[in-house]
Design a protein around this motif. Structure first.
Motif, short mmCIF file in Angstrom:
data_model
loop_
_atom_site.label_atom_id
_atom_site.label_comp_id
_atom_site.label_asym_id
_atom_site.label_seq_id
_atom_site.Cartn_x
_atom_site.Cartn_y
_atom_site.Cartn_z
N ASP A 168 88.18 110.75 44.99
CA ASP A 168 89.35 110.26 45.37
C ASP A 168 89.05 109.73 47.10
O ASP A 168 89.63 108.63 47.28
CB ASP A 168 90.42 111.24 45.42
N ALA B 195 86.77 106.58 46.87
CA ALA B 195 87.20 105.39 46.09
C ALA B 195 88.49 104.80 46.92
O ALA B 195 88.41 103.53 47.19
CB ALA B 195 87.82 105.62 44.95
N HIS C 284 87.46 100.96 47.77
CA HIS C 284 87.99 100.33 46.37
C HIS C 284 88.24 98.75 46.71
O HIS C 284 88.54 97.90 45.83
CB HIS C 284 89.43 100.92 45.93
N TYR D 26 82.32 98.91 46.42
CA TYR D 26 82.94 100.00 45.27
C TYR D 26 82.25 99.71 44.05
O TYR D 26 81.83 100.81 43.29
CB TYR D 26 84.43 99.46 45.30
N ALA E 183 81.05 103.04 42.36
CA ALA E 183 81.64 103.39 41.00
C ALA E 183 80.56 103.72 39.80
O ALA E 183 80.55 104.53 39.12
CB ALA E 183 82.89 102.88 40.51
N LEU F 59 87.47 107.87 37.71
CA LEU F 59 86.75 106.78 38.22
C LEU F 59 87.29 105.36 37.61
O LEU F 59 87.38 104.31 38.21
CB LEU F 59 85.20 106.90 37.99
N TRP G 286 90.50 104.51 39.14
CA TRP G 286 90.23 103.92 40.53
C TRP G 286 89.85 102.42 40.24
O TRP G 286 90.24 101.35 41.01
CB TRP G 286 89.27 104.50 41.07
N SER G 287 89.05 101.97 39.14
CA SER G 287 88.57 100.45 39.05
C SER G 287 89.67 99.88 38.29
O SER G 287 90.04 98.77 38.88
CB SER G 287 87.56 100.42 37.89
N ARG H 219 91.92 99.07 41.45
CA ARG H 219 91.16 98.07 42.23
C ARG H 219 91.60 96.73 41.82
O ARG H 219 91.93 95.92 42.29
CB ARG H 219 89.80 98.63 42.31
#
Length: 156
Positions: A57, A60, A64, A69, A73, A90, A93-94, A97
């Motif tokens: 976290d 990222a 991000h 990134y 990742a 993950l 997060w992508s 992003r």
């Protein structure tokens, strides 16, 4: 009569947790995958995964929006592939992003995501994501947060 009570010592896993967090904060990029993999071999899996989650976290959040990134990742996904919760984070997060940078993303992926991602997206994202969450967010808090931020964006 002695009224002193013996001090309670931290359980070993608590000390390891704080040590892992410290090591993960300071790790060089070249050693990050090995350290994450090593932490995940700890016998207390809940603690180990929690330490790695905090690291993911934090990293990222820092990476991000930037060009580093995606490779980061990918490396972290390989290091955490046997840990579904970590790989899911993950992935989310992508998705965050993509929504943040206005890259292609699927609305159903956002609606199927965790409460964590929906709330994070509702707190700071583009109008398209906010509209989707204002209508279909999983919780009342997510829907309200999205509506408030959508209104703020339209007033700018």
């Amino acid at each position: 009569m002695n009224h002193d009570t013996p001090q309670q010592e931290e359980p070993d896993e608590h000390l390891r947790f704080w040590n892992y967090l410290s090591e993960l904060e300071q790790v060089a990029q070249a050693d990050e995958v090995d350290l994450v993999s090593g932490v995940l071999t700890d016998p207390v899996q809940a603690m180990a995964q929690s330490a790695v989650l905090r690291h993911l976290d934090r990293q990222a959040a820092d990476l991000h929006c930037g060009p580093d990134y995606e490779s980061w990742a990918e490396k972290m996904t390989q290091a955490t592939t046997r840990y579904p919760f970590l790989t899911q984070r993950l992935h989310e997060w992508s998705l965050f992003r993509a929504a943040t940078l206005r890259q292609p993303w699927r609305p159903d992926a956002l609606l199927d995501s965790s409460n964590w991602l929906q709330l994070k997206t509702a707190e700071a994202s583009n109008a398209a994501a906010l509209e989707i969450l204002a209508d279909g967010g999983r919780t009342k808090r997510i829907r309200n947060t999205a509506r408030i931020n959508l209104k703020k964006q339209s007033q700018r």
